[in-house]
Design an enzyme around this catalytic site. Sequence first.
Site, PDB file in Angstrom:
ATOM      1  N   TRP A  40     -17.458  12.879  -9.378  1.00  0.00           N
ATOM      2  CA  TRP A  40     -16.427  12.689  -8.338  1.00  0.00           C
ATOM      3  C   TRP A  40     -15.018  12.673  -8.907  1.00  0.00           C
ATOM      4  O   TRP A  40     -14.774  12.085  -9.969  1.00  0.00           O
ATOM      5  CB  TRP A  40     -16.689  11.335  -7.667  1.00  0.00           C
ATOM      6  CG  TRP A  40     -15.543  10.785  -6.872  1.00  0.00           C
ATOM      7  CD1 TRP A  40     -14.485  10.075  -7.341  1.00  0.00           C
ATOM      8  CD2 TRP A  40     -15.351  10.879  -5.454  1.00  0.00           C
ATOM      9  NE1 TRP A  40     -13.644   9.723  -6.307  1.00  0.00           N
ATOM     10  CE2 TRP A  40     -14.157  10.200  -5.142  1.00  0.00           C
ATOM     11  CE3 TRP A  40     -16.090  11.466  -4.410  1.00  0.00           C
ATOM     12  CZ2 TRP A  40     -13.665  10.090  -3.847  1.00  0.00           C
ATOM     13  CZ3 TRP A  40     -15.595  11.354  -3.123  1.00  0.00           C
ATOM     14  CH2 TRP A  40     -14.407  10.672  -2.839  1.00  0.00           C
ATOM     15  N   MET A  41     -14.081  13.279  -8.163  1.00  0.00           N
ATOM     16  CA  MET A  41     -12.654  13.213  -8.498  1.00  0.00           C
ATOM     17  C   MET A  41     -11.860  12.788  -7.273  1.00  0.00           C
ATOM     18  O   MET A  41     -12.109  13.277  -6.178  1.00  0.00           O
ATOM     19  CB  MET A  41     -12.200  14.604  -8.936  1.00  0.00           C
ATOM     20  CG  MET A  41     -10.713  14.884  -8.814  1.00  0.00           C
ATOM     21  SD  MET A  41     -10.340  16.684  -8.960  1.00  0.00           S
ATOM     22  CE  MET A  41     -10.375  16.883 -10.728  1.00  0.00           C
ATOM     23  N   ASN A  42     -10.891  11.856  -7.445  1.00  0.00           N
ATOM     24  CA  ASN A  42      -9.836  11.733  -6.442  1.00  0.00           C
ATOM     25  C   ASN A  42      -8.480  11.854  -7.129  1.00  0.00           C
ATOM     26  O   ASN A  42      -8.287  12.813  -7.880  1.00  0.00           O
ATOM     27  CB  ASN A  42     -10.027  10.580  -5.453  1.00  0.00           C
ATOM     28  CG  ASN A  42     -10.117   9.179  -5.983  1.00  0.00           C
ATOM     29  OD1 ASN A  42     -11.132   8.798  -6.532  1.00  0.00           O
ATOM     30  ND2 ASN A  42      -9.097   8.386  -5.803  1.00  0.00           N
ATOM     31  N   ASP A  43      -7.540  10.989  -6.865  1.00  0.00           N
ATOM     32  CA  ASP A  43      -6.124  11.217  -7.200  1.00  0.00           C
ATOM     33  C   ASP A  43      -5.835  11.824  -8.584  1.00  0.00           C
ATOM     34  O   ASP A  43      -6.447  11.422  -9.574  1.00  0.00           O
ATOM     35  CB  ASP A  43      -5.351   9.892  -7.222  1.00  0.00           C
ATOM     36  CG  ASP A  43      -5.624   9.008  -6.048  1.00  0.00           C
ATOM     37  OD1 ASP A  43      -6.374   9.400  -5.147  1.00  0.00           O
ATOM     38  OD2 ASP A  43      -5.097   7.886  -6.046  1.00  0.00           O
ATOM     39  N   GLN A  59      -8.748  10.332 -11.123  1.00  0.00           N
ATOM     40  CA  GLN A  59      -9.675   9.276 -10.723  1.00  0.00           C
ATOM     41  C   GLN A  59     -11.077   9.872 -10.740  1.00  0.00           C
ATOM     42  O   GLN A  59     -11.320  10.931 -10.128  1.00  0.00           O
ATOM     43  CB  GLN A  59      -9.307   8.752  -9.325  1.00  0.00           C
ATOM     44  CG  GLN A  59      -8.017   7.962  -9.304  1.00  0.00           C
ATOM     45  CD  GLN A  59      -8.214   6.571  -9.907  1.00  0.00           C
ATOM     46  OE1 GLN A  59      -8.678   5.649  -9.256  1.00  0.00           O
ATOM     47  NE2 GLN A  59      -7.876   6.423 -11.187  1.00  0.00           N
ATOM     48  N   SER A 104      -5.342   4.432 -10.038  1.00  0.00           N
ATOM     49  CA  SER A 104      -4.345   5.468 -10.343  1.00  0.00           C
ATOM     50  C   SER A 104      -3.154   4.958 -11.134  1.00  0.00           C
ATOM     51  O   SER A 104      -2.755   3.792 -11.012  1.00  0.00           O
ATOM     52  CB  SER A 104      -3.845   6.101  -9.051  1.00  0.00           C
ATOM     53  OG  SER A 104      -4.843   6.965  -8.572  1.00  0.00           O
ATOM     54  N   ASP A 174      -0.925   1.783  -8.373  1.00  0.00           N
ATOM     55  CA  ASP A 174      -0.481   3.168  -8.556  1.00  0.00           C
ATOM     56  C   ASP A 174       0.904   3.283  -9.213  1.00  0.00           C
ATOM     57  O   ASP A 174       1.833   3.883  -8.658  1.00  0.00           O
ATOM     58  CB  ASP A 174      -0.492   3.927  -7.208  1.00  0.00           C
ATOM     59  CG  ASP A 174      -1.835   3.807  -6.494  1.00  0.00           C
ATOM     60  OD1 ASP A 174      -2.832   3.466  -7.161  1.00  0.00           O
ATOM     61  OD2 ASP A 174      -1.888   4.036  -5.267  1.00  0.00           O
ATOM     62  N   GLU A 229       0.373   4.321  -0.554  1.00  0.00           N
ATOM     63  CA  GLU A 229      -0.224   4.467  -1.878  1.00  0.00           C
ATOM     64  C   GLU A 229       0.545   5.528  -2.677  1.00  0.00           C
ATOM     65  O   GLU A 229       1.315   6.314  -2.118  1.00  0.00           O
ATOM     66  CB  GLU A 229      -1.694   4.886  -1.750  1.00  0.00           C
ATOM     67  CG  GLU A 229      -2.546   3.862  -0.992  1.00  0.00           C
ATOM     68  CD  GLU A 229      -4.036   4.207  -1.002  1.00  0.00           C
ATOM     69  OE1 GLU A 229      -4.824   3.328  -1.366  1.00  0.00           O
ATOM     70  OE2 GLU A 229      -4.405   5.334  -0.652  1.00  0.00           O
ATOM     71  N   TRP A 312      -9.647  11.290   2.443  1.00  0.00           N
ATOM     72  CA  TRP A 312     -10.692  10.249   2.394  1.00  0.00           C
ATOM     73  C   TRP A 312     -11.658  10.333   3.570  1.00  0.00           C
ATOM     74  O   TRP A 312     -12.837  10.054   3.423  1.00  0.00           O
ATOM     75  CB  TRP A 312     -10.053   8.853   2.371  1.00  0.00           C
ATOM     76  CG  TRP A 312      -9.524   8.522   1.008  1.00  0.00           C
ATOM     77  CD1 TRP A 312      -8.211   8.448   0.649  1.00  0.00           C
ATOM     78  CD2 TRP A 312     -10.283   8.253  -0.183  1.00  0.00           C
ATOM     79  NE1 TRP A 312      -8.111   8.157  -0.689  1.00  0.00           N
ATOM     80  CE2 TRP A 312      -9.356   8.022  -1.219  1.00  0.00           C
ATOM     81  CE3 TRP A 312     -11.644   8.196  -0.469  1.00  0.00           C
ATOM     82  CZ2 TRP A 312      -9.750   7.728  -2.520  1.00  0.00           C
ATOM     83  CZ3 TRP A 312     -12.040   7.903  -1.768  1.00  0.00           C
ATOM     84  CH2 TRP A 312     -11.112   7.671  -2.771  1.00  0.00           C
TER      85      TRP A 312
HETATM   86  C1  FRU Z   1      -5.482   6.687  -3.347  1.00  0.00           C
HETATM   87  C2  FRU Z   1      -6.162   5.486  -3.982  1.00  0.00           C
HETATM   88  C3  FRU Z   1      -5.178   4.736  -4.850  1.00  0.00           C
HETATM   89  C4  FRU Z   1      -6.069   4.044  -5.830  1.00  0.00           C
HETATM   90  C5  FRU Z   1      -7.164   5.060  -6.031  1.00  0.00           C
HETATM   91  C6  FRU Z   1      -8.520   4.464  -6.278  1.00  0.00           C
HETATM   92  O1  FRU Z   1      -6.343   7.718  -3.018  1.00  0.00           O
HETATM   93  O2  FRU Z   1      -6.708   4.661  -2.978  1.00  0.00           O
HETATM   94  O3  FRU Z   1      -4.319   3.867  -4.160  1.00  0.00           O
HETATM   95  O4  FRU Z   1      -5.405   3.748  -7.021  1.00  0.00           O
HETATM   96  O5  FRU Z   1      -7.203   5.859  -4.871  1.00  0.00           O
HETATM   97  O6  FRU Z   1      -9.444   5.435  -6.660  1.00  0.00           O
END
Ligand code: FRU
Length: 509
Positions: A40-43, A59, A104, A174, A229, A312
């Site tokens: 998985w990847m996010n920010d 992330q 993040s 963040d 965020e 999300w």
């Molecule tokens: C934004 C967020 C950030 C947090 C991170 C957690 O997408 O919710 O605020 O640091 O993702 O994975």
Amino acid sequence: MAEFVESASLKEARAYEEHMEQFISNDERPCFHLSPRVGWMNDPNGFSYYGGAYHLFYQYNPYATEWAPMHWGHAVSQDLLSWEFLPCALAPDAPYDDLGGCFSGSAVELPDGRHLLMYTGVAADGHNEDGSTKERQSQCLAVGDGTNYQKYEGNPVIDGATLPVGSSTVHFRDPKVWREQDGSYRVVMANLGPDNSGQIVQYRSDDGFSWQFDGVVARNAGRYGIMWECPDLFELDGKDVLLVSPQDMLPQGHDFYSGNGTLCIVGALDKATGELVEESAVTIDHGIDFYATQTLLAPDGRRIMVAWMQNWDSTTGISPAQRWFGQMTLPRELSVRDGHLYQWPVREIEGLRTNEVCYQDVKLDGEPIALEGIQGRVADLLVHVRPADEQNPYDEFVMWFAQDERFHCSLRYRPAHGTLKMSRIHSGSRRAFVHHRKLDVEGAPLELSLRLVLDKYSVEVFVNGGRQAATMIVPTEPSADGISFFSRGGAVVDVKKYDLVEPAEAAAR
Ligand code: FRU
């Protein structure tokens, strides 16, 4: 600073990703958008130019295609298009600071040549009244050489006790750090203020390690969602620009939408108060899948932005079954003109272009048409539409792409309303979340120019030279590569298409 010691968790994550990587073929990955090494990847995190390369951390949960206590994945690139994975940089392994995740953050180079990462450590902090675990978010450091990062023994370096009275210590995250001309450091962070609405707080430091509260740069005051965020604050073309990603938004016309959104505030920092005096506030990207922006200042002076090309609320079921989930957007060059943020694909992408096919003055009226040689799912497409007769403009211009007999995505422009609608309703998704979005094209012009960058599972649309943008994930199989055009009422269209080759292939040319 202590020597680098690989913790058991980091060692495990590194061994796991190295082993699993062999089961993901390059063919199933996007051609030039960064996807996670596995899982998985996010920010985007730590987006910086360091040691002669662009570094992009993210992330990361290597172990599954879903969110879990966050690690930082790591990749490097020379051209912002072709990414090489480096070992996982951070794991949630510090019992007091970050067992709940390394959230993040960002990166900056220290004067002694080391790379400083600042991230949010999430830790347990007692219990809520209902018995659930209470969280604490504080800012932590790790210092490294571009591959290995040692967490700082003095962590956390900024904790919630330093915030203005009444501010949340649970929602404090963040950090986006930078170095000023005079060698001192600033960092902005997202925080839930005493009014239960987002605020952006700034801290300052002489050495990057010891930090003092400096002030509140911006307050949401209940206007755009609740918590903000991933803030980013920089000077660009004589203006001060704040980018944030608001949660829990409510729609406002076609400018903002429910859920997680993005916001660009252009203004001027008041030197006396340190607060941003707002001149305009707009959505950064009007599409469906775009969140958590982060920028860097490139050595050649360009301000370049990336974002998580996802949302999300649509994180399940959108992509085909894969061992990876999530992509970054194409890095975009930013500029401010007439007080307005413009975005444009990094110029490096022009190096991937091949097979130019060009049409001019193609007349459209009532019948869908395909143009010989205009197709593709990894392509850069420039389209300019105008009325055949200024006195009697077309009602609607439609362009379909990622099209086969069964599926398609579309862009539909209606000049009388000035609305451009992006849709993936018929893209093959079997899930019931947002599949279309409308944006108001500024000035509702009769002429419209569009640039579409397609890469297997995504489209990024730049409207009128980048004054507006709209991005979405496309779940349709890449074999659906048809493109066609239609207008109701007479329109004339110019189309230029380039195929985009793999960066490695471009380098070998
Ligand atoms: C934004 C967020 C950030 C947090 C991170 C957690 O997408 O919710 O605020 O640091 O993702 O994975």
